[in-house]
Design an enzyme around this catalytic site. Sequence first.
Site, PDB file in Angstrom:
ATOM      1  N   HIS A  59      -3.928   2.195  -1.771  1.00 52.11           N
ATOM      2  CA  HIS A  59      -3.474   3.527  -2.191  1.00 52.11           C
ATOM      3  C   HIS A  59      -4.625   4.541  -2.301  1.00 52.11           C
ATOM      4  CE1 HIS A  59       0.024   1.231  -2.966  1.00 52.11           C
ATOM      5  NE2 HIS A  59      -0.151   0.983  -4.244  1.00 52.11           N
ATOM      6  N   ASP A 117       2.451   0.991   2.524  1.00 53.54           N
ATOM      7  CA  ASP A 117       1.621   1.488   1.425  1.00 53.54           C
ATOM      8  C   ASP A 117       2.495   2.554   0.785  1.00 53.54           C
ATOM      9  OD1 ASP A 117      -0.015   3.083  -0.200  1.00 53.54           O
ATOM     10  OD2 ASP A 117      -1.785   2.318   0.828  1.00 53.54           O
ATOM     11  N   HIS A 118       3.155   2.206  -0.321  1.00 52.88           N
ATOM     12  CA  HIS A 118       4.223   3.096  -0.778  1.00 52.88           C
ATOM     13  C   HIS A 118       3.699   4.459  -1.219  1.00 52.88           C
ATOM     14  CE1 HIS A 118       3.261   1.761  -4.881  1.00 52.88           C
ATOM     15  NE2 HIS A 118       3.968   2.781  -5.325  1.00 52.88           N
ATOM     16  N   GLU A 159      -2.716   3.982 -15.216  1.00 55.25           N
ATOM     17  CA  GLU A 159      -1.413   3.500 -15.692  1.00 55.25           C
ATOM     18  C   GLU A 159      -1.543   3.108 -17.154  1.00 55.25           C
ATOM     19  OE1 GLU A 159       1.011   1.308 -12.423  1.00 55.25           O
ATOM     20  OE2 GLU A 159      -1.042   0.602 -12.286  1.00 55.25           O
ATOM     21  N   LYS A 187       5.224   8.950  -0.840  1.00 56.17           N
ATOM     22  CA  LYS A 187       5.457   9.899  -1.936  1.00 56.17           C
ATOM     23  C   LYS A 187       5.381  11.330  -1.410  1.00 56.17           C
ATOM     24  CE  LYS A 187       3.575   6.883  -5.543  1.00 56.17           C
ATOM     25  NZ  LYS A 187       4.515   6.692  -6.634  1.00 56.17           N
TER      26      LYS A 187
HETATM   27  C1  BG6 Z   1       1.568  -1.115  -6.807  1.00 54.31           C
HETATM   28  C2  BG6 Z   1       0.609  -1.966  -7.580  1.00 54.31           C
HETATM   29  O1  BG6 Z   1       1.183  -1.037  -5.468  1.00 54.31           O
HETATM   30  O2  BG6 Z   1       1.602   0.182  -7.355  1.00 54.31           O
HETATM   31  C3  BG6 Z   1       0.960  -1.982  -9.043  1.00 54.31           C
HETATM   32  O3  BG6 Z   1       0.642  -3.296  -7.078  1.00 54.31           O
HETATM   33  C4  BG6 Z   1       1.132  -0.580  -9.580  1.00 54.31           C
HETATM   34  O4  BG6 Z   1      -0.027  -2.696  -9.791  1.00 54.31           O
HETATM   35  C5  BG6 Z   1       2.064   0.217  -8.692  1.00 54.31           C
HETATM   36  O5  BG6 Z   1       1.651  -0.660 -10.893  1.00 54.31           O
HETATM   37  C6  BG6 Z   1       2.141   1.662  -9.128  1.00 54.31           C
HETATM   38  O6  BG6 Z   1       3.054   2.364  -8.344  1.00 54.31           O
HETATM   39  P1  BG6 Z   1       3.561   3.800  -8.781  1.00 54.31           P
HETATM   40  O7  BG6 Z   1       4.371   4.266  -7.628  1.00 54.31           O
HETATM   41  O8  BG6 Z   1       4.349   3.606 -10.027  1.00 54.31           O
HETATM   42  O9  BG6 Z   1       2.333   4.617  -9.023  1.00 54.31           O
END
Ligand code: BG6
Length: 517
Positions: free
Chosen positions: A271, A208-209, A247, A213
């Site tokens: 997230h 879960d990136h 976004e 952060k």
């Molecule tokens: C991803 C989603 O996990 O996170 C995307 O699948 C989204 O839809 C992206 O655009 C956003 O990542 P960040 O790090 O730019 O907020």
Amino acid sequence: MTGSATRGAAATWLNPLRDKRDKRLPRIAGPCGVVIFGVTGDLARRKLMPAIYDLANRGLLPPTFALVGFARRDWADRDFAEVVESAVRQHARTPFRQSVWDRLAAGFRFVQGTFDDDAAFARLAQTLAALDAERGTGGNHAFYLSVPPDAFPVVCRQLHASGLARPQGDRWSRVVIEKPFGHDLASARELNTVLNSVFPEESVFRIDHYLGKETVQNILALRFANQLFDPIWNAHYVDHVQITMAEDIGLGGRAGYYDGIGAARDVIQNHLLQLLALTAMEEPVSFSPAELQAEKIKVLSATRLALPLSETTSRGQYAGGWQGGEQVVGLLEEDGFAADSTTETYAAITLEVDTRRWAGVPFYLRSGKRLGRRVTEIALVFKRAPHLPFDATMTDELGKNALVIRVQPDEGITLRFGSKVPGHLMEVRDVNMDFSYGSAFSEDSPEAYERLILDVLLGEPSLFPVNDEVELSWQILDPVLDNWAARGKPEPYPAGTWGPPSSFAMLARTGREWRRP
Ligand code: BG6
């Protein structure tokens, strides 16, 4: 949970460099290699390959590191290296250094094949064995599945059949999987069963990136390193919490992944619920993976949807409009989306956390594409002072106090409170006190993927959601998805605005409103 506890102990043991007494010791991965499945995809190009280079550039990968790409393309090792180089030159965070590149690229290999091709996996096993011998990768391998979820089972089975999933002795084999982990609770359970039949839970790293952060990890520092905030971090003082991930981009080019998935599955299930867990959980006994996960699991178990869903949720789909001075098309006109697609591009839900700390405090979560601007933040909005000893008109421009964790793009923390306006009158107006990463620190923050890939190689699982967290998150969200599926089309909202009317109504019904970031 048992798996996680063992994993925490193993992490320290595997990495003797992590001596708690000396914080200057860098965390450097031991001998190992990474195999990326789905190496021709967007994620690999924009995030994974650049992150690997950045790690090498920061001296955090072993000199003998190896990277193997696996894909259908008819490439030689050299073609693969060229693709990685162009991705790195375009997207890496740190400057390109020829000496670092040359050393890294010497460990690149490419294996051509499809996921159902046994011979290709036999070639992969040979390639890895040869790398172990030539470069000294020590038989330690991380398999990164940057592929659609329906390909997870076959890749896992092939890794098992080719003997790569469970190596001998003290060598390790880890699997890294990208979301979505299923599309509802039942499919997530099935997926976990397949994964765990091949890889023990302590070898599974679910990405879960957001957890990688800096600003997200800083939630723990803010809450648990300071005395200032904890006394007010509860239902006595907090009126409600807003978690926003907005976004401005649209979904052109992403139909294959996004159509039928939608905003709730794409980012709320993972997230945003992780952000909620970090904001609402109790202090863990320690930051060991098991203790941290235990607290997140406890708070997710106490999290429920506010009802009725017709009033406490909102679902929208962007229509054509104007964004950043440009005219943009609606989702239904984007390439690849069905003309009658009911996929939501905006989702908002209301949650309650049934604990002593949070009872009665709504948590509003929202996310959308093609909104007014790109911003992710967590805002704790406080109750009004019980009494204001001012003439009524003097506080017309006083809002509620707020503590805002600015996750991105302008990383930092804002405290909003009332202050006297200079002059003869006792007029009070909102002002902001800001902490900003850019001015407080000279170091740049590493990219989330740098941190997470390094943690996989170190066997450090704290920042990876475990099975229970994933399943609890689906359990929370499933009723919303069923409810929306039964309701037909999402509500349209013009691109460049802040979502459909129902999202405003969702807060207005209790006299609240969304922040305008
Ligand atoms: C991803 C989603 O996990 O996170 C995307 O699948 C989204 O839809 C992206 O655009 C956003 O990542 P960040 O790090 O730019 O907020």
